[in-house]
Design a protein around this motif. Structure first.
Motif, mmCIF file in Angstrom:
data_model
loop_
_atom_site.group_PDB
_atom_site.id
_atom_site.type_symbol
_atom_site.label_atom_id
_atom_site.label_comp_id
_atom_site.label_asym_id
_atom_site.label_seq_id
_atom_site.Cartn_x
_atom_site.Cartn_y
_atom_site.Cartn_z
ATOM 1 N N LEU A 227 14.129 62.548 66.340
ATOM 2 C CA LEU A 227 15.031 62.609 65.184
ATOM 3 C C LEU A 227 16.392 61.974 65.461
ATOM 4 C CD1 LEU A 227 14.267 66.283 64.099
ATOM 5 C CD2 LEU A 227 13.813 64.250 62.705
ATOM 6 N N VAL A 228 16.710 61.749 66.738
ATOM 7 C CA VAL A 228 18.017 61.232 67.128
ATOM 8 C C VAL A 228 18.058 59.710 66.983
ATOM 9 C CG1 VAL A 228 19.725 61.115 68.984
ATOM 10 C CG2 VAL A 228 18.249 63.121 68.795
ATOM 11 N N ARG A 229 19.099 59.198 66.365
ATOM 12 C CA ARG A 229 19.246 57.746 66.252
ATOM 13 C C ARG A 229 19.564 57.154 67.623
ATOM 14 N NH1 ARG A 229 24.272 56.337 67.226
ATOM 15 N NH2 ARG A 229 26.034 57.638 66.602
ATOM 16 N N PRO A 230 19.272 55.877 67.836
ATOM 17 C CA PRO A 230 19.677 55.242 69.090
ATOM 18 C C PRO A 230 21.181 55.394 69.321
ATOM 19 C CG PRO A 230 18.116 53.849 67.943
ATOM 20 C CD PRO A 230 18.452 54.979 66.999
ATOM 21 N N ASP A 231 21.556 55.767 70.513
ATOM 22 C CA ASP A 231 22.927 56.043 70.949
ATOM 23 C C ASP A 231 23.438 57.381 70.441
ATOM 24 O OD1 ASP A 231 25.011 55.176 72.659
ATOM 25 O OD2 ASP A 231 26.268 54.779 70.911
ATOM 26 N N GLY A 232 22.591 58.157 69.753
ATOM 27 C CA GLY A 232 22.972 59.495 69.329
ATOM 28 C C GLY A 232 22.759 60.503 70.449
ATOM 29 N N LEU A 233 23.004 61.781 70.139
ATOM 30 C CA LEU A 233 22.950 62.834 71.146
ATOM 31 C C LEU A 233 21.936 63.919 70.799
ATOM 32 C CD1 LEU A 233 26.766 63.468 71.786
ATOM 33 C CD2 LEU A 233 25.198 62.133 73.220
ATOM 34 N N PHE A 234 21.311 64.426 71.830
ATOM 35 C CA PHE A 234 20.484 65.632 71.756
ATOM 36 C C PHE A 234 21.167 66.689 72.620
ATOM 37 C CE2 PHE A 234 16.597 67.621 74.011
ATOM 38 C CZ PHE A 234 16.627 68.741 73.199
ATOM 39 N N ILE A 235 21.534 67.815 72.007
ATOM 40 C CA ILE A 235 22.199 68.899 72.725
ATOM 41 C C ILE A 235 21.266 70.099 72.768
ATOM 42 C CG2 ILE A 235 24.197 70.431 72.829
ATOM 43 C CD1 ILE A 235 25.772 68.336 71.239
ATOM 44 N N ALA A 236 20.794 70.430 73.954
ATOM 45 C CA ALA A 236 19.899 71.574 74.141
ATOM 46 C C ALA A 236 20.712 72.750 74.658
ATOM 47 C CB ALA A 236 18.785 71.215 75.119
ATOM 48 N N MET A 237 20.719 73.840 73.904
ATOM 49 C CA MET A 237 21.482 75.021 74.270
ATOM 50 C C MET A 237 20.576 75.990 75.014
ATOM 51 S SD MET A 237 23.620 75.471 70.725
ATOM 52 C CE MET A 237 24.535 76.872 71.353
ATOM 53 N N PHE B 23 8.807 66.728 59.895
ATOM 54 C CA PHE B 23 10.070 66.188 59.398
ATOM 55 C C PHE B 23 10.394 64.848 60.053
ATOM 56 C CE2 PHE B 23 14.871 66.460 59.229
ATOM 57 C CZ PHE B 23 14.974 66.283 57.853
ATOM 58 N N ALA B 24 9.985 64.699 61.315
ATOM 59 C CA ALA B 24 10.257 63.454 62.045
ATOM 60 C C ALA B 24 9.574 62.248 61.400
ATOM 61 C CB ALA B 24 9.816 63.590 63.497
ATOM 62 N N LYS B 25 8.500 62.478 60.655
ATOM 63 C CA LYS B 25 7.823 61.374 59.972
ATOM 64 C C LYS B 25 8.676 60.825 58.828
ATOM 65 C CE LYS B 25 3.325 63.436 61.046
ATOM 66 N NZ LYS B 25 2.185 64.197 60.496
ATOM 67 N N GLU B 26 9.543 61.674 58.275
ATOM 68 C CA GLU B 26 10.397 61.268 57.162
ATOM 69 C C GLU B 26 11.769 60.779 57.629
ATOM 70 O OE1 GLU B 26 10.838 64.547 54.457
ATOM 71 O OE2 GLU B 26 8.817 65.272 54.907
ATOM 72 N N LYS B 27 12.309 61.447 58.626
ATOM 73 C CA LYS B 27 13.700 61.210 59.032
ATOM 74 C C LYS B 27 13.813 60.750 60.478
ATOM 75 C CE LYS B 27 15.794 62.384 55.194
ATOM 76 N NZ LYS B 27 16.659 61.431 54.459
ATOM 77 N N ARG B 28 12.867 59.978 60.895
ATOM 78 C CA ARG B 28 12.843 59.521 62.279
ATOM 79 C C ARG B 28 14.128 58.749 62.625
ATOM 80 N NH1 ARG B 28 8.642 59.271 65.538
ATOM 81 N NH2 ARG B 28 8.763 57.966 67.405
ATOM 82 N N GLU B 29 14.730 59.118 63.749
ATOM 83 C CA GLU B 29 15.891 58.420 64.296
ATOM 84 C C GLU B 29 16.997 58.208 63.254
ATOM 85 O OE1 GLU B 29 14.043 55.045 66.359
ATOM 86 O OE2 GLU B 29 13.926 56.330 68.133
ATOM 87 N N SER B 30 17.339 59.290 62.565
ATOM 88 C CA SER B 30 18.348 59.171 61.513
ATOM 89 C C SER B 30 19.538 60.121 61.676
ATOM 90 C CB SER B 30 17.704 59.399 60.139
ATOM 91 O OG SER B 30 17.118 60.676 60.060
#
Length: 231
Positions: A158-168, A129-136
């Motif tokens: 998959l996270v856009r620049p300045d976006g967030l990754f939340i690991a639960m 999926f990252a190949k299609e929606k990279r950093e979006s």
């Protein structure tokens, strides 16, 4: 945890739920138990357990972090946290990314039954999926998918620049965070915050990372490479 206790807990987090949202969560819990009889969705099917271990657990990050915009839940499984997020935060645009077709069928059935909009199910692996929606995506999250070093390679691209990754994470979240520091840095992330919660069933640790630079184009690698040689 009764429905009233769930509602009170959400109110205490400044995430008040109205009667319609509570009704949708109730229907979701009923469908989870029913569908679980014919496919492996979760070991937790009693509604009071679902309220705490799935619903409240999924909602916790929304009380910690100002989540906005376009969300991707990687390895959504039975919809935790992404489907719960959509119910309690209808303003979010949500993508449920799940590689198992049967689980995707369940997710779509819940979406249809609850008449949810601006939410879609994608039956793909995260590395594809990252190949299609990279950093979006504004926010990418995952719960109970993989150890953090591997999970970060699935999610941060998959996270856009300045976006967030939340690991639960659960009890060992702190240890995973230390072990994953190198991977997070390589992939363009920086730890921004850590939130700990005590639930009756145990400790929850939500790790929040900011995307401070673009992920190198070589990542994510295929899953076999990730497993064989983690960052």
């Amino acid at each position: 945890m009764t429905n009233e206790q769930l509602k009170d807990a959400c109110t205490a987090m400044h995430m008040p739920l109205d009667n319609e949202q509570m009704a949708k969560l109730h229907t979701y819990a009923q469908m989870l138990a029913s569908w679980n009889e014919k496919m492996n969705l979760t070991a937790i099917t009693e509604e009071e357990e679902v309220n705490e271990k799935h619903f409240l657990d999924s909602i916790l990050p929304l009380g910690d972090v100002h989540v906005l915009g376009n969300i991707c839940d990687v390895g959504s499984g039975a919809g935790f946290p992404g489907l719960v997020w959509k119910i309690v935060r209808p303003d979010l645009t949500v993508t449920l990314l799940e590689p198992t077709g049967k689980r995707c069928t369940f997710l779509q059935a819940v979406i249809d039954e609850l008449h949810l909009n601006e939410i879609k199910v994608i039956n793909k692996r995260a590395e594809d999926f990252a190949k299609e929606k990279r950093e979006s995506f504004d926010v990418v999250t995952a719960r109970a998918v993989a150890n953090l070093s591997l999970l970060s390679e699935l999610c941060l691209p998959l996270v856009r620049p300045d976006g967030l990754f939340i690991a639960m994470k659960g009890l060992h979240g702190d240890e995973e965070a230390i072990a994953a520091e190198h991977a997070i840095t390589i992939l363009g992330g920086r730890k921004e915050a850590e939130y700990k919660h005590e639930l009756p069933s145990g400790e929850r640790i939500n790790l929040v990372y900011r995307k401070v630079k673009k992920t190198p184009v070589m990542y994510p690698r295929n899953y076999g490479q990730m497993k064989k040689k983690p960052l």
